[in-house]
Design an enzyme around this catalytic site. Structure first.
Site, PDB file in Angstrom:
ATOM      1  N   CYS A 128      48.685  47.432  36.589  1.00  0.00           N
ATOM      2  CA  CYS A 128      48.804  46.231  37.429  1.00  0.00           C
ATOM      3  C   CYS A 128      48.121  45.005  36.844  1.00  0.00           C
ATOM      4  O   CYS A 128      48.384  43.879  37.285  1.00  0.00           O
ATOM      5  CB  CYS A 128      48.228  46.517  38.812  1.00  0.00           C
ATOM      6  SG  CYS A 128      48.707  48.103  39.480  1.00  0.00           S
ATOM      7  N   HIS A 251      44.196  40.976  44.593  1.00  0.00           N
ATOM      8  CA  HIS A 251      45.067  42.080  44.177  1.00  0.00           C
ATOM      9  C   HIS A 251      45.649  42.746  45.425  1.00  0.00           C
ATOM     10  O   HIS A 251      46.840  42.994  45.510  1.00  0.00           O
ATOM     11  CB  HIS A 251      44.275  43.065  43.324  1.00  0.00           C
ATOM     12  CG  HIS A 251      45.094  44.129  42.700  1.00  0.00           C
ATOM     13  ND1 HIS A 251      46.204  43.857  41.928  1.00  0.00           N
ATOM     14  CD2 HIS A 251      44.988  45.485  42.718  1.00  0.00           C
ATOM     15  CE1 HIS A 251      46.741  44.986  41.501  1.00  0.00           C
ATOM     16  NE2 HIS A 251      46.025  45.995  41.976  1.00  0.00           N
ATOM     17  N   HIS A 285      54.369  45.250  45.722  1.00  0.00           N
ATOM     18  CA  HIS A 285      53.544  45.352  44.519  1.00  0.00           C
ATOM     19  C   HIS A 285      54.487  45.482  43.329  1.00  0.00           C
ATOM     20  O   HIS A 285      55.108  46.531  43.131  1.00  0.00           O
ATOM     21  CB  HIS A 285      52.629  46.573  44.626  1.00  0.00           C
ATOM     22  CG  HIS A 285      51.623  46.670  43.527  1.00  0.00           C
ATOM     23  ND1 HIS A 285      51.776  46.054  42.302  1.00  0.00           N
ATOM     24  CD2 HIS A 285      50.424  47.319  43.458  1.00  0.00           C
ATOM     25  CE1 HIS A 285      50.741  46.316  41.539  1.00  0.00           C
ATOM     26  NE2 HIS A 285      49.893  47.090  42.223  1.00  0.00           N
TER      27      HIS A 285
END
Length: 358
Positions: A128, A251, A285
């Site tokens: 990520c 995040h 995401h």
């Protein structure tokens, strides 16, 4: 380092203006329910790719994001390419058997060959955090004078590997993700791409700092003490004081472990004084493209010159076992947004943060 051009696409829209208009109002993009997963999907037309080695959904998303940037005009010999991805074409490989399709470097090689560039090209894949890692590589290329311009991009499509992988880890959610809520249960996966042109100087949005650290803690679980994530944020800030940050794009995955770690890192640096939000409840995401899309969202916030930030969309039940951070709502700030922080934390304990300012 300056960002002189940028664009992003995802389930919120087919360009950064459409993505921004929905995100700043807290409007979620298109999601589909598939078995045990809720997935943020791109449903608009994507460019076709004729070259069989590069005909991947990842690359088609990337081409769409690049459309308004007119990268044809840049010097082929002095322009480098850095792309970020985690999936590449692993799903296509199952059908084609073409080993080019699962190579992480496929997207950067595709751009290099398609546009006839002659400089350095590479791809990075640190889960990520990949999107911010790509900016760190670009900065090194510019500072070492290997290139005058760098195309920085992130792209990922929905793939069975992360969907089933996150499901196996029991962090996949089939209802809307709920970051920092007492009731959070996990992530929604999305897809998309973002692309930037960066130069050492010039007119644009300044990349004022990048911080990179590694946990050395666990392959998939972040350190709950947030020692290295906090250090990444402080490295990105450099001489910038915490009170100079106007907005933080978190995040914010909505998993038990990530939100605990991130709340602690943010609180240790900023207490509850800076409005912060996760845009993942809106976009999903987007894995290797997540940090790229979220960086583009911060760029647009700065470029807009307004005093609204992206609201944090969740059920409003803050987990009081977490350090209390200031989650943004739809109330305008008392001043225009001039400096943003974007955080990104990946599997393997790869921690990144980037500071952008007007």
């Amino acid at each position: 380092m300056k960002i002189i051009k940028y664009n992003a696409i995802c389930n919120l829209g087919s360009d950064i203006n459409e993505v921004f208009a929905k995100a700043v109002e807290g409007i979620a993009g298109k999601f589909e329910q598939r078995d045990f997963a809720r997935l943020g999907v791109v449903d608009f037309l994507l460019p076709e790719i004729q070259e069989k080695d590069y005909n991947l959904r990842c690359n088609r998303l990337l081409l769409k994001a690049l459309e308004p940037l007119n990268i044809d005009k840049f010097d082929r010999a002095r322009t480098a390419i850095v792309t970020a991805t985690s999936n590449s074409g692993v799903d296509e490989y199952e059908i084609s058997g073409n080993p080019k399709h699962y190579q992480i470097g496929n997207s950067s090689e595709f751009l290099y060959r398609r546009y006839g560039f002659k400089n350095f090209y590479t791809s990075t894949s640190t889960a990520c955090s990949s999107g911010i890692k790509a900016f760190a590589i670009a900065r090194e290329l510019l500072e070492s004078e290997i290139a005058d311009n760098v195309i920085v991009a992130g792209c990922d499509s929905i793939s069975k590997v992360p969907v089933y992988g996150f499901h196996a880890l029991e962090v996949l959610n089939n209802i809307p993700s709920n970051p920092f809520s007492k009731n959070r249960k996990g992530i929604n996966i999305g897809e998309g791409a973002a692309a930037f042109v960066v130069t050492k100087d010039g007119e644009g949005i300044e990349v004022a700092g990048i911080g990179e650290t590694t946990d050395f803690y666990h392959s998939t679980t972040p350190d709950p003490e947030a020692v290295e994530p906090e250090r990444a944020i402080r490295l990105a800030l450099g001489k910038i004081k915490p009170e100079e940050i106007d907005y933080i794009n978190l995040h914010g995955t909505g998993t038990i472990a990530n939100d605990l770690m991130e709340a602690r890192a943010i609180y240790n640096v900023f207490k509850d004084s800076v409005p912060a939000s996760s845009t993942k409840p809106l976009t999903g995401h987007c894995l290797g493209a997540a940090a790229s899309i979220e960086t583009a969202l911060c760029c647009k916030l700065l470029e807009s010159g307004g005093n609204k930030v992206y609201p944090h969309i969740y059920d409003g039940v803050y987990d009081d076992t977490l350090p209390k951070i200031k989650l943004a709502d739809k109330t305008p700030l008392s001043k225009p947004v001039k400096t943003c922080l974007c955080t990104s934390f990946g599997f393997g304990g790869t921690n990144c943060a980037i500071v952008l300012r007007k």
